[in-house]
Design an enzyme around this catalytic site. Structure first.
Site, PDB file in Angstrom:
ATOM      1  N   SER A 146       4.540   2.582   7.735  1.00 17.38           N
ATOM      2  CA  SER A 146       4.195   1.397   6.952  1.00 17.38           C
ATOM      3  C   SER A 146       5.370   0.930   6.118  1.00 17.38           C
ATOM      4  O   SER A 146       6.029   1.712   5.452  1.00 17.38           O
ATOM      5  CB  SER A 146       3.024   1.676   6.021  1.00 17.38           C
ATOM      6  N   ASP A 168       0.006  -7.549   1.369  1.00 16.62           N
ATOM      7  CA  ASP A 168       0.474  -6.178   1.560  1.00 16.62           C
ATOM      8  C   ASP A 168       1.993  -6.090   1.594  1.00 16.62           C
ATOM      9  O   ASP A 168       2.576  -5.371   2.410  1.00 16.62           O
ATOM     10  CB  ASP A 168      -0.119  -5.564   2.834  1.00 16.62           C
ATOM     11  N   HIS A 193       0.809  -1.217   0.000  1.00 12.74           N
ATOM     12  CA  HIS A 193       0.000   0.000   0.000  1.00 12.74           C
ATOM     13  C   HIS A 193       0.845   1.270   0.000  1.00 12.74           C
ATOM     14  O   HIS A 193       0.349   2.338  -0.329  1.00 12.74           O
ATOM     15  CB  HIS A 193      -0.992   0.004   1.178  1.00 12.74           C
TER      16      HIS A 193
END
Length: 377
Positions: free
Chosen positions: A226, A145, A112
């Site tokens: 992230s 992810d 992402h």
């Protein structure tokens, strides 16, 4: 609260039962990229050089009972292998984190973080000394992810991060998170492993990311973390930070900051996927050949049908196992079949040739099938 137009996560299958109800807390899909103009979900994606030497993985695992890692030596060892990632396509942009995992400039991050740049965008990385390099997307695996980048300069002069094992982690063990929360490069926070083996479905931009066997930590991670590193006290990578939980504000919208509930993808899952992406550009998850539709308990009760997963199509491995269109799968590996995500998770944690035990009903008669996963075409 759903933020970016993504549907709320479906009820989690059995591994997800380990993911406790958060009461008034919300799982914010820690989409670590600060993506401009696109991210909205129940989970807020929080987590938006040079040289061939390898960062030393020397050192013993964290001592039992040690409250915190000695973060200074961990930071000195690991930060040179950690990068800040910027991705852009048109008016959309985002930032996140990553780490050099292999010589030649291969960088592991979250999908992402860089998905906005897929299909014509640009990606760049910034090293701990402030220098930058363009990067290309080597491969993506939206299901888990994960993604791998390659720095154009080969990350020459920067070390690769030492790799640990998530299988060795214990609840209460101290860990350190490194990345670029809110774009603040080379940020270090510390905490402990709060829980293990969580299943966290994270709604994304047209896809659900499945964090399987996730590491829960109270080390502060925020948007921009992230894709960054979660390491043990020896500086070894044990997880890839991916999501956080947030608490809704007065109008029911989840806040974007850390409340001490973060989730990382275990390195024992991430490494083989990264290796496959580097080798082929694709994740290579096996297939069941099944297409299924959930039968809600209320519908089952009203129609007299069994609760479970209605088989819309059974091809390849599913057909060889004896399943047919119209069957209702009632159990998967001995657990009640309540969500199509159970099928997805089964393929993400196994390889071609592995099996799934299924129980089903066909015209009121129960049957059992052993489905052997096949390599994706």
């Amino acid at each position: 609260m759903v933020q970016a137009g993504s549907p709320p996560p479906a009820p989690a299958p059995e591994p997800a039962r380990s993911l406790p109800r958060l009461g008034r807390r919300q799982l914010v899909p820690a989409l670590a990229g600060l993506v401009v103009g696109a991210l909205v979900t129940v989970l807020i994606f929080v987590l938006a050089r040079r040289g061939d030497s390898t960062a030393s993985a020397a050192g013993s695992p964290a001592d039992r009972g040690t409250a915190m890692c000695a973060a200074v030596p961990v930071a000195e060892q690991v930060l040179p292998a950690v990068v800040t990632i910027s991705a852009q396509r048109g008016a959309q942009a985002g930032t996140g984190s990553g780490q050099v995992i292999r010589q030649g400039g291969y960088i592991l991050t979250n999908d992402h973080v860089i998905s906005v740049a897929a299909g014509g965008g640009t990606v760049s990385v910034q090293y701990s000394d402030g220098s930058t390099s363009a990067a290309t997307i080597v491969g993506r695996d939206p299901s888990t992810d994960l993604a791998v980048l390659k720095a154009a300069d080969g990350a020459e002069g920067f070390p690769t991060i030492g790799l640990g094992s998530s299988a060795d982690l214990e609840v209460g063990q101290p860990v350190v998170a490194l990345g670029a929360p809110l774009g603040l490069s080379s940020t270090v926070t510390s905490g402990i492993v709060s829980a293990l083996d969580r299943y966290v479905p994270v709604p994304g931009d047209g896809v659900t990311h499945h964090l399987v066997g996730a590491i829960q930590t109270d080390a502060a991670i925020n948007p921009g973390n992230s894709g960054g590193a979660l390491v043990d006290c020896a500086g070894r990578l044990v997880g890839v930070n991916a999501a956080i939980a947030t608490v809704p504000n007065a109008v029911g919208v989840g806040g974007g900051g850390s409340v001490g509930l973060g989730f990382a993808i275990p390195i024992d899952l991430a490494k083989p996927i990264a290796d496959q992406l580097i080798a082929t550009g694709k994740p290579g998850h096996p297939t069941t050949g099944l297409q299924v539709q959930e039968i809600p308990p209320a519908v089952a009760k009203a129609t007299g049908a069994p609760a479970g997963l209605f088989v819309l199509a059974a091809e390849g491995p599913a057909a060889k196992a004896g399943l047919r269109k119209g069957d209702v799968i009632t159990e998967i590996d001995g657990k009640p079949a309540v969500s199509s995500e159970q099928i997805v998770v089964a393929t993400l944690t196994r390889a071609a040739g592995d099996t799934i035990e299924l129980r089903y009903q066909r015209a009121g008669t129960a049957g059992d099938a052993t489905l052997t996963l096949a390599a994706a075409q």
